[in-house]
Design an enzyme around this catalytic site. Structure first.
Site, PDB file in Angstrom:
ATOM      1  N   GLY A   1      -7.470  -5.615  47.421  1.00  0.00           N
ATOM      2  CA  GLY A   1      -6.833  -5.054  48.548  1.00  0.00           C
ATOM      3  C   GLY A   1      -5.308  -5.025  48.279  1.00  0.00           C
ATOM      4  O   GLY A   1      -4.850  -4.108  48.439  1.00  0.00           O
TER       5      GLY A   1
ATOM      6  N   TYR B   1      -4.065 -14.604  58.392  1.00  0.00           N
ATOM      7  CA  TYR B   1      -3.671 -15.139  59.874  1.00  0.00           C
ATOM      8  C   TYR B   1      -3.399 -13.947  60.730  1.00  0.00           C
ATOM      9  O   TYR B   1      -2.493 -14.332  61.851  1.00  0.00           O
ATOM     10  CB  TYR B   1      -2.511 -16.113  59.487  1.00  0.00           C
ATOM     11  N   ASP B   2      -3.339 -13.006  60.338  1.00  0.00           N
ATOM     12  CA  ASP B   2      -2.836 -11.693  61.180  1.00  0.00           C
ATOM     13  C   ASP B   2      -3.084 -11.562  62.749  1.00  0.00           C
ATOM     14  O   ASP B   2      -2.153 -11.475  63.380  1.00  0.00           O
ATOM     15  CB  ASP B   2      -3.433 -10.505  60.551  1.00  0.00           C
TER      16      ASP B   2
ATOM     17  N   ASP C   1       3.250 -13.600  45.738  1.00  0.00           N
ATOM     18  CA  ASP C   1       2.763 -15.047  46.243  1.00  0.00           C
ATOM     19  C   ASP C   1       3.263 -15.214  47.730  1.00  0.00           C
ATOM     20  O   ASP C   1       4.351 -14.894  47.920  1.00  0.00           O
ATOM     21  CB  ASP C   1       3.138 -16.309  45.518  1.00  0.00           C
ATOM     22  N   SER C   2       2.146 -15.268  48.670  1.00  0.00           N
ATOM     23  CA  SER C   2       2.663 -15.299  50.017  1.00  0.00           C
ATOM     24  C   SER C   2       1.867 -16.405  50.910  1.00  0.00           C
ATOM     25  O   SER C   2       1.165 -17.026  50.336  1.00  0.00           O
ATOM     26  CB  SER C   2       2.363 -13.740  50.607  1.00  0.00           C
TER      27      SER C   2
ATOM     28  N   ARG D   1       5.672  -8.246  53.025  1.00  0.00           N
ATOM     29  CA  ARG D   1       5.502  -7.718  51.666  1.00  0.00           C
ATOM     30  C   ARG D   1       6.486  -6.414  51.814  1.00  0.00           C
ATOM     31  O   ARG D   1       7.005  -6.054  50.680  1.00  0.00           O
ATOM     32  CB  ARG D   1       4.217  -7.564  51.787  1.00  0.00           C
TER      33      ARG D   1
HETATM   34  P1  IMP Z   1      -1.884 -15.896  47.705  1.00  0.00           P
HETATM   35  O1  IMP Z   1      -2.932 -14.712  47.410  1.00  0.00           O
HETATM   36  O2  IMP Z   1      -1.871 -17.256  47.095  1.00  0.00           O
HETATM   37  O3  IMP Z   1      -0.548 -15.204  47.777  1.00  0.00           O
HETATM   38  O4  IMP Z   1      -2.305 -16.195  49.361  1.00  0.00           O
HETATM   39  C1  IMP Z   1      -1.653 -15.753  50.277  1.00  0.00           C
HETATM   40  C2  IMP Z   1      -2.450 -16.183  51.691  1.00  0.00           C
HETATM   41  O5  IMP Z   1      -1.379 -16.325  52.561  1.00  0.00           O
HETATM   42  C3  IMP Z   1      -3.580 -15.275  52.134  1.00  0.00           C
HETATM   43  O6  IMP Z   1      -4.818 -15.654  51.619  1.00  0.00           O
HETATM   44  C4  IMP Z   1      -3.336 -15.274  53.616  1.00  0.00           C
HETATM   45  O7  IMP Z   1      -4.118 -16.403  53.974  1.00  0.00           O
HETATM   46  C5  IMP Z   1      -2.098 -15.742  53.870  1.00  0.00           C
HETATM   47  N1  IMP Z   1      -1.274 -14.288  53.923  1.00  0.00           N
HETATM   48  C6  IMP Z   1      -0.301 -13.810  53.301  1.00  0.00           C
HETATM   49  N2  IMP Z   1       0.025 -12.556  53.643  1.00  0.00           N
HETATM   50  C7  IMP Z   1      -0.381 -12.316  54.702  1.00  0.00           C
HETATM   51  C8  IMP Z   1      -0.476 -11.552  55.809  1.00  0.00           C
HETATM   52  O8  IMP Z   1       0.253 -10.530  55.712  1.00  0.00           O
HETATM   53  N3  IMP Z   1      -1.257 -11.569  56.976  1.00  0.00           N
HETATM   54  C9  IMP Z   1      -2.049 -12.482  57.039  1.00  0.00           C
HETATM   55  N4  IMP Z   1      -2.048 -13.387  56.214  1.00  0.00           N
HETATM   56  C10 IMP Z   1      -1.301 -13.621  54.979  1.00  0.00           C
END
Ligand code: IMP
Length: 209
Positions: free
Chosen positions: A27, A170-171, A84-85, A197
């Site tokens: 995705g 968590y949207d 990373d988010s 993002r």
């Molecule tokens: P990463 O793949 O280690 O960056 O994991 C990021 C995690 O943060 C995701 O699995 C989500 O749980 C959460 N996350 C990051 N961006 C979003 C978003 O736009 N909506 C909802 N959850 C998000």
């Protein structure tokens, strides 16, 4: 970015051509590929190159994005982009933050993760606020070790019970500032135009193209 003498250095530009997307999340890769389409970038996924997923040992979003991008650039010999988010909740001292994915457990159950966030806030007592923000760090690395990083943010409030079935993670419990619907109720195009993002990408596009 500044050099060892503290002098500001020009941001490196990204030439059209191949770019490794250092993620195994299809995705995320599709979303990034669409965003970079207009700039003559040919995205290649880390999975297609059979690149390993490094352990996220950084203590900041930027550090984790940088380590993923640098490893992919080093192993592939091509420029690489990583993100990373996470969700940071003020009442929980910034948690789940870097651990946002991990709070959902091995089955990636975000109903469980959202409940854990809400229970954590409730446990702080009636005066605990519901303020939260999402962060997205993007790192662009080259095989010679050069890296550029950008951090985007969107502020909002958490609601309970979760609302809507769009989006991911968590949207459904996050209502961005100035809106009365959650990211889980918002059309994808609208979320992608105003999210953490989108903010990080706007900075990247402005700087490197
Ligand atoms: P990463 O793949 O280690 O960056 O994991 C990021 C995690 O943060 C995701 O699995 C989500 O749980 C959460 N996350 C990051 N961006 C979003 C978003 O736009 N909506 C909802 N959850 C998000």
């Amino acid at each position: 970015m500044s050099d060892e003498f503290g002098q500001e250095q020009a941001i490196r530009k990204l030439a059209p051509g191949k770019l490794v997307i250092a993620s195994h999340n299809s995705g995320k890769i599709r979303e990034i590929a669409e965003l970079l389409g207009p700039y003559g970038i040919e995205p290649i996924s880390a999975a297609a190159l059979d690149l390993p997923e490094p352990e996220e040992t950084g203590t900041t979003f930027i550090a984790n994005a940088e380590l993923k991008a640098m490893q992919a650039a080093d192993l592939s010999g091509l420029p690489a982009l990583a993100d990373d988010s996470g969700l940071c909740v003020e009442a929980l001292g910034g948690n789940p933050g870097l651990f946002s994915a991990r709070w959902a457990g091995p089955t990636k159950d975000f109903g469980f993760a959202m409940q854990k966030v809400w229970d954590g806030i409730e446990a702080k007592g009636p005066d605990a606020g519901h303020d939260a923000h999402f962060i997205c760090a993007l790192a662009l690395a080259w095989p010679d070790g050069h890296v550029e990083a950008f951090e985007g943010r969107v502020d909002g409030t958490l609601v309970w019970p979760p609302r809507g079935d769009k989006g991911f993670g968590y949207d459904p419990m996050f209502v961005p500032l100035g809106y009365d619907i959650s990211f889980g109720e918002m059309a994808a195009e609208k979320k992608h135009a105003m999210s953490h993002r989108a903010d990080a990408f706007a900075q990247l596009v402005k700087a490197v193209f």
